[in-house]
Design a protein around this motif. Structure first.
Motif, short mmCIF file in Angstrom:
data_model
loop_
_atom_site.label_atom_id
_atom_site.label_comp_id
_atom_site.label_asym_id
_atom_site.label_seq_id
_atom_site.Cartn_x
_atom_site.Cartn_y
_atom_site.Cartn_z
N VAL A 171 -26.39 -22.72 -0.66
CA VAL A 171 -26.87 -23.32 -1.91
C VAL A 171 -26.88 -24.84 -1.75
O VAL A 171 -25.86 -25.45 -1.47
CB VAL A 171 -25.94 -22.93 -3.09
CG1 VAL A 171 -26.44 -23.57 -4.38
CG2 VAL A 171 -25.84 -21.42 -3.24
N TYR A 182 -30.02 -16.70 -9.64
CA TYR A 182 -29.43 -17.94 -10.12
C TYR A 182 -29.55 -17.96 -11.65
O TYR A 182 -30.47 -17.38 -12.21
CB TYR A 182 -30.10 -19.18 -9.50
CG TYR A 182 -31.56 -19.32 -9.82
CD1 TYR A 182 -31.98 -20.09 -10.89
CD2 TYR A 182 -32.53 -18.70 -9.02
CE1 TYR A 182 -33.34 -20.22 -11.18
CE2 TYR A 182 -33.87 -18.82 -9.30
CZ TYR A 182 -34.27 -19.59 -10.38
OH TYR A 182 -35.60 -19.70 -10.67
N LEU A 229 -28.66 -25.81 -12.87
CA LEU A 229 -27.92 -24.67 -12.32
C LEU A 229 -26.63 -24.43 -13.09
O LEU A 229 -25.82 -25.33 -13.25
CB LEU A 229 -27.58 -24.93 -10.84
CG LEU A 229 -26.72 -23.89 -10.13
CD1 LEU A 229 -27.41 -22.54 -10.11
CD2 LEU A 229 -26.40 -24.36 -8.73
N MET A 235 -24.54 -18.77 -9.75
CA MET A 235 -25.23 -18.00 -8.71
C MET A 235 -24.56 -16.64 -8.64
O MET A 235 -23.35 -16.54 -8.85
CB MET A 235 -25.14 -18.68 -7.35
CG MET A 235 -25.82 -20.03 -7.23
SD MET A 235 -27.62 -20.02 -7.27
CE MET A 235 -28.05 -19.14 -5.78
#
Length: 130
Positions: free
Chosen positions: A49, A95, A124, A127
């Motif tokens: 990531v 995600y 974000l 995940m």
């Protein structure tokens, strides 16, 4: 007295069934499933990531993960995280951005996923490896 106690015990066992005779540790013993964990970025099998904090440089940081589970990225970024890209490795991955898991079916194994329409990345939150 003993006869009366035996009858009460028998009535209780008939009500709760034979599971009452099995110790709790044995009754709930299921194989433990490993949790998603951070690993050194040494293998292409891992989820890689690439992210940056708000006002940081794109691809400034990267972390790698193994095993099924979910990682909350708000822990890693004090001011917010931006997902720049990721490589799924030997995993199916989703995600969480904009308060929803994306894409609906996940991203397949061995895919390098980028955001060409969002060069600064996407906000974000988490995940997930299936």
């Amino acid at each position: 007295m003993r006869s009366k106690l035996s009858k009460v015990l028998l009535a209780v066992l008939m009500t709760v069934g034979p599971a009452a005779l099995v110790p709790a540790a044995t009754a709930s013993a299921a194989p433990a499933r490993p949790a998603m964990s951070m690993v050194d970025c040494t293998q292409n099998d891992f989820l890689w990531v690439y992210y940056h904090e708000t006002n940081g440089d794109p691809n400034d940081n990267h972390l790698c993960f193994a095993n099924a589970g979910t990682i909350d990225f708000t822990y890693y970024c004090k001011w917010g995280c931006w997902l720049d890209q990721f490589y799924t490795g030997n995993n199916v991955v989703q995600y969480k951005a904009d308060d929803r898991w994306q894409p609906a079916g996940g991203v397949a194994k061995n895919v390098h996923f980028t955001f060409p329409n969002h060069p600064g990345g996407v906000d974000l939150q988490a995940m997930r490896i299936f």
